[in-house]
Structure formats: structure tokens, C-alpha cells
Design an enzyme around this catalytic site. Sequence first.
Site, PDB file in Angstrom:
ATOM      1  N   GLN A  50      11.876   7.495  27.978  1.00  0.00           N
ATOM      2  CA  GLN A  50      11.105   9.072  27.648  1.00  0.00           C
ATOM      3  C   GLN A  50      12.294   9.308  28.450  1.00  0.00           C
ATOM      4  O   GLN A  50      12.889   9.196  29.438  1.00  0.00           O
ATOM      5  CB  GLN A  50      10.200   8.539  28.825  1.00  0.00           C
ATOM      6  N   ASP A  65       2.656   5.623  28.471  1.00  0.00           N
ATOM      7  CA  ASP A  65       2.615   6.727  29.261  1.00  0.00           C
ATOM      8  C   ASP A  65       2.276   6.681  30.996  1.00  0.00           C
ATOM      9  O   ASP A  65       2.611   7.678  31.223  1.00  0.00           O
ATOM     10  CB  ASP A  65       2.339   7.869  28.319  1.00  0.00           C
ATOM     11  N   SER A  88       5.373  14.543  29.893  1.00  0.00           N
ATOM     12  CA  SER A  88       6.588  13.699  29.054  1.00  0.00           C
ATOM     13  C   SER A  88       6.747  14.765  28.085  1.00  0.00           C
ATOM     14  O   SER A  88       6.132  15.597  27.219  1.00  0.00           O
ATOM     15  CB  SER A  88       5.329  12.942  28.714  1.00  0.00           C
TER      16      SER A  88
END
Length: 293
Positions: free
Chosen positions: A280, A206, A230
Site C-alpha cells: 500500500q 487496511d 490510503s
Amino acid sequence: MTDAVSELLGILEVERLEVDLFRGFTPEWEAERPRVFGGQVIAQALASAYRTVKDDRQCHSLHAYFIRPGDPKIPIIYEVDRSRDGGSFTTRRVVAIQHGQQILNMSASFHVHEDGWDHQHDMPTVKQPEELKSRDEFREMFKDKLPEQERKHWERPQPFDMKEIGAMNPFNPKPKSDVNEVWFRLTRKIDAAPAMHHCLVAWASDMNLLGSSLRPHGLHWINPELMTASLDHAIWFHEPIRADEWLLYSMDSPKAGSGRSFNRGSIYTRDGKLVASTAQEGLMRKMKPRKKD
């Protein structure tokens, strides 16, 4: 004093409260942030799921939605649902809870080892880690330009070495290609089970990924006119992986629009083996200017 790697390993050893109920904490170097880092919640959710799965099965994919920002000042409760235990696949659903509300839900699938056909795309040709500035060298270049609160976090020891290829000047970013590549590894070797290495790579996956979508617009996360977060995150683990050896994270962002961006990544070992893939969607919102009194 506990080093950053030991602290990270400690918070990934989630505490079992009941058979399928676990508790995780935020590490010291993240505790002063306004919200919990998304990679932490994914990694702890995966660690919780692993605690309910047979040792002969490794995670091959996970899909997570971030629902609410996490509060770094209190623990996170992880509730695991044993969706299915099959002959070769195991499926788990994990819900992360704070203040009585879901902050993340995640599905993960685990698979016993099987032999099969093998192919992959080649790793990009890039500079090697030894040719790039270290994280400390990069931070030293810009630390005096950061506000005090941001500088404290910027200078705090981190568990991962990161060496960016084509890094942007955070205070004078210029539009660049969305191709975004970084080498990363833990700052020291560890003796840990494969499940822990999956959790560590999930944490690191991430970092920098959403930044791919900022590059074409000459934006950096410290820009006060920008709000990022996110929204969801997916990982596919293809091969055994070690978080304490150099891994190339090759990322790009094929599309941004409507306040969202789509980002994807491929993670390679130094000898060119594709060991994981990510995808993502992120929030990429223009902040509305504050009204003057």
C-alpha cells in the site's frame, strides 16, 4: 441486537441491483466517521466481483486505487465489468461510485486451483496472542484521554480481535522500528464460504498497515498535525484463509517521503503458513497550521 460480526457479514452480502450492479452500506460502528474506511470499500468491491465469478475460482490478487473519500451517510454503488472469462483465469474491474463520482476502482483476478512448486519465507518469531493485551484492555488504558467523539468510536464493539506486538502509546508515541506486527481474527467463529473469508481479510488488511510508516517518526493517527489516507492497496491471496482464526499480520515501511509512504505486509496462519501479502502507498501529510483571526 445484532453483534458487530453479524453486521459486518451483512454489509458484505452486497445487494444486487442489476446483473452487474451492486449496492453496499456502511456499518453502524463506522457511520459517524468523517469518511468511509478504505478496507470496507475494497471488501465490498471484492464481494461484488465474486458475485459474477464461477464458484470454482478464488481471488488470487487485487489492485485498487482510492480516488475520493467515501461518504458514510449514503450507500456505495459497485459497477462490475466482466473483463475476461478464460479457461483458468477470470478478470474483473470494479468501480465504486457515490454522488455520481468514482471513489475507488479495482481490478481483481480469480484462478482455478492448480498444483505446483511450493516455497515461502519463514514467519517471524513473535509473542503469541495469549501473551498480549486484548483490544479491550488496551482501549481501557487510554479511553479517558480521548475527545468525546473519538471515545465513542474507540469504545464501540468491533468485529475483529486485534493484539498488537510493540504497540505505541497513542498520547506519548516514541520513534520505533517500522516493523509493525499484529495478530487479528474475527471475534467469533463463522460458517461462511471461502469468498467471504477473502472479503473479511481484505477488510482487515487496511487496518494498521499505514501505521507502519508512522512508527519511525513517533507519530500516531490521533495527532492533529497529521493527515493520513490510503492511496492504493494491493492484496495477493496465496493459500486458503480463515478470518476467524488467529492470523499474524507482519508489516513494515521501507520508505516514506514527498508526503507519501510505502507499506507492505505478510499474513501468516498461526502454524506459520504464508497465506496473503499486501502492499500500500499512503498519504502522510503535515497539516498546515490554521491562521489565527
